[in-house]
Enzyme design. Structure first.
Site, short mmCIF file in Angstrom:
data_model
loop_
_atom_site.label_atom_id
_atom_site.label_comp_id
_atom_site.label_asym_id
_atom_site.label_seq_id
_atom_site.Cartn_x
_atom_site.Cartn_y
_atom_site.Cartn_z
N ALA A 1 -10.32 27.23 2.18
CA ALA A 1 -9.91 25.98 2.81
C ALA A 1 -8.43 26.04 3.15
O ALA A 1 -7.69 26.87 2.62
CB ALA A 1 -10.18 24.81 1.87
N GLU B 1 -6.01 11.89 4.63
CA GLU B 1 -6.45 13.27 4.82
C GLU B 1 -7.95 13.30 5.13
O GLU B 1 -8.78 12.85 4.36
CB GLU B 1 -6.19 14.14 3.59
CG GLU B 1 -6.68 15.56 3.80
CD GLU B 1 -6.59 16.44 2.56
OE1 GLU B 1 -6.68 17.67 2.71
OE2 GLU B 1 -6.42 15.91 1.44
N GLU C 1 0.36 32.12 -1.42
CA GLU C 1 -1.01 31.97 -1.91
C GLU C 1 -1.46 33.24 -2.62
O GLU C 1 -1.38 34.33 -2.05
CB GLU C 1 -1.98 31.72 -0.75
CG GLU C 1 -1.93 30.35 -0.16
CD GLU C 1 -2.99 30.16 0.91
OE1 GLU C 1 -3.72 29.16 0.82
OE2 GLU C 1 -3.08 31.00 1.83
N ARG D 1 -3.92 25.98 -8.91
CA ARG D 1 -3.53 24.73 -8.23
C ARG D 1 -2.51 24.02 -9.10
O ARG D 1 -2.84 23.44 -10.13
CB ARG D 1 -4.76 23.86 -7.99
CG ARG D 1 -5.72 24.45 -6.97
CD ARG D 1 -5.07 24.63 -5.63
NE ARG D 1 -6.05 24.86 -4.59
CZ ARG D 1 -5.74 24.89 -3.31
NH1 ARG D 1 -4.49 24.72 -2.91
NH2 ARG D 1 -6.69 25.12 -2.42
N GLY E 1 -8.48 6.05 -0.96
CA GLY E 1 -7.74 4.97 -1.60
C GLY E 1 -6.24 5.04 -1.37
O GLY E 1 -5.55 4.02 -1.46
N GLU F 1 -8.14 34.01 3.77
CA GLU F 1 -8.33 33.89 2.33
C GLU F 1 -9.38 34.83 1.76
O GLU F 1 -9.46 34.99 0.54
CB GLU F 1 -8.68 32.44 1.98
CG GLU F 1 -7.54 31.48 2.25
CD GLU F 1 -7.77 30.09 1.67
OE1 GLU F 1 -8.85 29.83 1.10
OE2 GLU F 1 -6.85 29.27 1.81
N ARG G 1 0.85 -1.19 0.00
CA ARG G 1 0.00 0.00 0.00
C ARG G 1 0.89 1.24 0.00
O ARG G 1 1.77 1.37 0.85
CB ARG G 1 -0.91 0.05 1.24
CG ARG G 1 -1.85 -1.15 1.36
CD ARG G 1 -2.93 -1.09 0.30
NE ARG G 1 -3.91 -2.15 0.48
CZ ARG G 1 -4.12 -3.11 -0.40
NH1 ARG G 1 -3.42 -3.17 -1.51
NH2 ARG G 1 -5.04 -4.02 -0.18
N GLU G 2 0.67 2.13 -0.97
CA GLU G 2 1.35 3.43 -0.97
C GLU G 2 0.43 4.39 -0.25
O GLU G 2 -0.73 4.55 -0.63
CB GLU G 2 1.60 3.88 -2.41
CG GLU G 2 2.54 2.95 -3.15
CD GLU G 2 2.63 3.25 -4.63
OE1 GLU G 2 1.84 4.09 -5.14
OE2 GLU G 2 3.46 2.62 -5.30
N GLU H 1 -8.86 30.31 8.42
CA GLU H 1 -8.75 30.20 6.96
C GLU H 1 -9.71 31.15 6.25
O GLU H 1 -9.34 31.77 5.26
CB GLU H 1 -8.98 28.76 6.50
CG GLU H 1 -7.84 27.82 6.80
CD GLU H 1 -6.56 28.13 6.03
OE1 GLU H 1 -6.62 28.78 4.96
OE2 GLU H 1 -5.49 27.71 6.50
#
Length: 178
Positions: A75, A119, A141, A63, A115, A96, A36-37, A92
């Site tokens: 976020a 997070e 940012e 992004r 998967g 932002e 598993r990674e 946040e």
């Protein structure tokens, strides 16, 4: 039926500022071994903020992993070990956008990419927002604040202009709860 996997070993591959990556060997429920990674992440928050004029407060941000600018709700990651998600959400929003909130209400907790990553994101609804923030975004940012009424949000979702998962979840909640 027990579906759990048991970790047999873990090899650290990368330990960065935002995440850690490991390659783990696990024992499957049937006794076989598998690899598993895994990406370990400290967690994050997202904030649905709506103005008195019934406009969703969004930010445009480039992004790099997606190689494009996305339209998202405010976020960010939990910055300090043990940071309370609600406090992070208030921070946040104020960093932002020009808005602060009197309080936030937790709407959902979810894994962003179960998967391969642990997070966990906490999605909050900002309550009683005011345009009075004195905070600023992080130095790396670059954000542009966008306010959209419901009709424009619906159109942006339908046209594929908004393709960020946390934002889709938040805005679908907002549209379903007038």
């Amino acid at each position: 039926m027990n579906l759990s996997e048991q970790q047999l070993s873990s090899e650290a591959i990368f330990d960065g500022n935002i995440l850690r990556v490991s390659v783990d060997t696990v024992r499957l429920p049937d006794g076989q071994r598998a690899t598993r990674e895994v990406v370990r992440h400290p967690g994050a928050v997202a904030v649905l903020a709506v103005t008195e004029q019934d406009e969703a407060v969004l930010v445009e941000q480039y992004r790099y992993p997606c190689a494009r600018t996305l339209l998202e709700i405010p976020a960010g990651k939990l910055d300090v070990a043990g940071e309370e998600p609600a406090a992070c959400a208030l921070r946040e929003l104020a960093e932002e956008t020009p808005y602060t909130a009197q309080s936030v209400e937790l709407l959902y907790r979810f894994y962003t990419s179960a998967g391969f990553s642990d997070e966990k994101m906490y999605l909050f609804l900002a309550k009683d927002i005011y345009e009075n923030s004195t905070l600023h975004a992080d130095s790396d940012e670059f954000l542009h604040v966008v306010k959209l009424p419901r009709a424009h949000v619906q159109a942006a979702l339908q046209s594929g202009q908004i393709i960020d998962a946390k934002t889709i979840i938040a805005l679908q909640y907002w549209l379903a709860h007038p």
